[in-house]
Design a protein around this motif. Structure first.
Motif, PDB file in Angstrom:
ATOM      1  N   THR A 117     -13.152 -15.099 -22.567  1.00 47.49           N
ATOM      2  CA  THR A 117     -14.010 -14.106 -23.209  1.00 47.49           C
ATOM      3  C   THR A 117     -13.130 -13.079 -23.904  1.00 47.49           C
ATOM      4  O   THR A 117     -12.463 -12.275 -23.245  1.00 47.49           O
ATOM      5  CB  THR A 117     -14.919 -13.404 -22.187  1.00 47.49           C
ATOM      6  OG1 THR A 117     -15.729 -14.397 -21.541  1.00 47.49           O
ATOM      7  CG2 THR A 117     -15.817 -12.384 -22.865  1.00 47.49           C
ATOM      8  N   ALA A 118     -13.108 -13.114 -25.240  1.00 47.17           N
ATOM      9  CA  ALA A 118     -12.266 -12.199 -26.006  1.00 47.17           C
ATOM     10  C   ALA A 118     -12.914 -10.833 -26.160  1.00 47.17           C
ATOM     11  O   ALA A 118     -12.237  -9.799 -26.139  1.00 47.17           O
ATOM     12  CB  ALA A 118     -11.971 -12.791 -27.389  1.00 47.17           C
ATOM     13  N   VAL A 119     -14.229 -10.816 -26.350  1.00 47.14           N
ATOM     14  CA  VAL A 119     -14.997  -9.576 -26.455  1.00 47.14           C
ATOM     15  C   VAL A 119     -16.204  -9.718 -25.545  1.00 47.14           C
ATOM     16  O   VAL A 119     -16.928 -10.719 -25.607  1.00 47.14           O
ATOM     17  CB  VAL A 119     -15.441  -9.309 -27.915  1.00 47.14           C
ATOM     18  CG1 VAL A 119     -16.314  -8.061 -27.989  1.00 47.14           C
ATOM     19  CG2 VAL A 119     -14.218  -9.155 -28.813  1.00 47.14           C
ATOM     20  N   ASP A 120     -16.415  -8.704 -24.702  1.00 45.29           N
ATOM     21  CA  ASP A 120     -17.365  -8.851 -23.598  1.00 45.29           C
ATOM     22  C   ASP A 120     -18.451  -7.778 -23.631  1.00 45.29           C
ATOM     23  O   ASP A 120     -18.330  -6.714 -23.011  1.00 45.29           O
ATOM     24  CB  ASP A 120     -16.590  -8.791 -22.278  1.00 45.29           C
ATOM     25  CG  ASP A 120     -17.425  -9.190 -21.073  1.00 45.29           C
ATOM     26  OD1 ASP A 120     -18.591  -9.589 -21.258  1.00 45.29           O
ATOM     27  OD2 ASP A 120     -16.902  -9.104 -19.947  1.00 45.29           O
ATOM     28  N   GLY A 121     -19.513  -8.023 -24.389  1.00 47.40           N
ATOM     29  CA  GLY A 121     -20.696  -7.170 -24.344  1.00 47.40           C
ATOM     30  C   GLY A 121     -20.524  -5.783 -24.918  1.00 47.40           C
ATOM     31  O   GLY A 121     -21.044  -4.808 -24.348  1.00 47.40           O
ATOM     32  N   LEU A 122     -19.858  -5.646 -26.053  1.00 42.41           N
ATOM     33  CA  LEU A 122     -19.634  -4.323 -26.651  1.00 42.41           C
ATOM     34  C   LEU A 122     -20.927  -3.760 -27.232  1.00 42.41           C
ATOM     35  O   LEU A 122     -21.610  -4.416 -28.024  1.00 42.41           O
ATOM     36  CB  LEU A 122     -18.592  -4.416 -27.783  1.00 42.41           C
ATOM     37  CG  LEU A 122     -17.166  -3.969 -27.437  1.00 42.41           C
ATOM     38  CD1 LEU A 122     -16.620  -4.868 -26.348  1.00 42.41           C
ATOM     39  CD2 LEU A 122     -16.284  -4.013 -28.664  1.00 42.41           C
ATOM     40  N   THR A 123     -21.247  -2.535 -26.841  1.00 42.25           N
ATOM     41  CA  THR A 123     -22.331  -1.777 -27.463  1.00 42.25           C
ATOM     42  C   THR A 123     -21.739  -0.455 -27.928  1.00 42.25           C
ATOM     43  O   THR A 123     -21.188   0.300 -27.129  1.00 42.25           O
ATOM     44  CB  THR A 123     -23.485  -1.530 -26.473  1.00 42.25           C
ATOM     45  OG1 THR A 123     -24.087  -2.778 -26.138  1.00 42.25           O
ATOM     46  CG2 THR A 123     -24.540  -0.629 -27.091  1.00 42.25           C
ATOM     47  N   LEU A 124     -21.820  -0.238 -29.230  1.00 45.38           N
ATOM     48  CA  LEU A 124     -21.118   0.898 -29.828  1.00 45.38           C
ATOM     49  C   LEU A 124     -21.735   1.221 -31.173  1.00 45.38           C
ATOM     50  O   LEU A 124     -22.159   0.325 -31.901  1.00 45.38           O
ATOM     51  CB  LEU A 124     -19.643   0.512 -30.024  1.00 45.38           C
ATOM     52  CG  LEU A 124     -18.732   1.439 -30.832  1.00 45.38           C
ATOM     53  CD1 LEU A 124     -18.469   2.723 -30.066  1.00 45.38           C
ATOM     54  CD2 LEU A 124     -17.421   0.727 -31.172  1.00 45.38           C
TER      55      LEU A 124
END
Length: 257
Positions: free
Chosen positions: A24-31
């Motif tokens: 998993t390179a990016v895990d659930g980003l919220t921004l």
């Protein structure tokens, strides 16, 4: 605490995730990044910054979640906003055999600029390119290549500008000059900038806000001053090292909350 992105954000990520097989390179980003702001995106090698930028640009499809720029979903509707954004990195070379002038003219055509010669001439004057406009791009110094790359990125007067290590390999004087150009352009046009950099002095100078990633997740988010206070550190570099190593006075779980 992270909040769902709003329609007014220039860049809005919601549960953005990218997996490569079992990694998993990016895990659930919220921004969300406000219009007209400069946000620094920090993290060690492998933290997920490049993958995140790739999804924001629409070059990498997310496994789940979404990345929106100026309201457009970059996985499905990026054609709506590609003309209003751009990217600059000293690690991306232009064709070496073409001159600087030819390179900028090609990109101006790709961007559909109507008065491309005037725009190229204006940027050449602004970025002091005139002395080597007819030199092959492959024969330029590192500082010259950076200025040409920035000229390319500004050709279409983007509303959203993604910068990846914009002053890497530059001497301090040239780097300071380039940062001044970025600041001037932002003030003049209200550009939204996402800056990925390992130069903490650069981040402190340019950014209104700093987001730090580790193992694909956001683990620190705030102004430079607030992050220094939270971690009890005097410099942003010390904060970065604490986050990267999972040490310091403030746990990553608390910082991300």
């Amino acid at each position: 605490m992270q909040h769902p992105p709003t329609a007014g954000a220039a860049i809005a990520l919601r549960s953005l995730t990218k997996r490569y097989g079992g990694h998993t390179a990016v895990d659930g980003l919220t921004l969300e990044i406000a219009r007209g702001s400069v946000c620094g995106l920090l993290g060690g090698n492998g933290a997920g910054k490049t993958t995140t930028i790739g999804m924001i640009m629409g070059l990498i499809l997310p496994t789940s979640g979404e990345a929106r720029v100026l309201g457009a979903d970059m996985a499905t509707d990026r054609h709506r906003v590609l003309g209003r954004m751009n990217f600059e990195s000293p690690y991306v070379d232009m064709p070496h055999r073409l001159t600087v002038r030819q390179n900028l003219d090609v990109f101006a055509r790709l961007y559909g600029l109507k008065d491309r010669r005037a725009r190229v001439a204006a940027l050449a004057a602004q970025l002091s390119l005139d002395a080597f406009m007819d030199r092959p791009a492959g024969a330029l110094s590192a500082g010259q290549k950076t200025r040409v790359a920035l000229a390319k990125a500004l050709l279409n007067s983007p509303d959203v500008l993604l910068l990846d290590e914009p002053t890497a390999s530059l001497d301090p004087d040239t780097a300071d000059w380039v940062r001044g150009l970025i600041e001037d352009d932002r003030r003049a046009r209200g550009t939204t900038i996402l800056l990925a950099s390992h130069n903490m002095a650069e981040v402190e100078r340019l950014c209104d806000r700093v987001v730090v990633m580790r193992t694909g997740r956001i683990v620190a988010d705030g102004t430079v001053a607030s992050l220094k206070a939270r971690f009890g550190r005097d410099t942003l570099e010390q904060v970065f090292l604490d986050v990267a190593r999972g040490t310091g006075n403030d746990s990553m779980e608390e910082t991300a909350a």
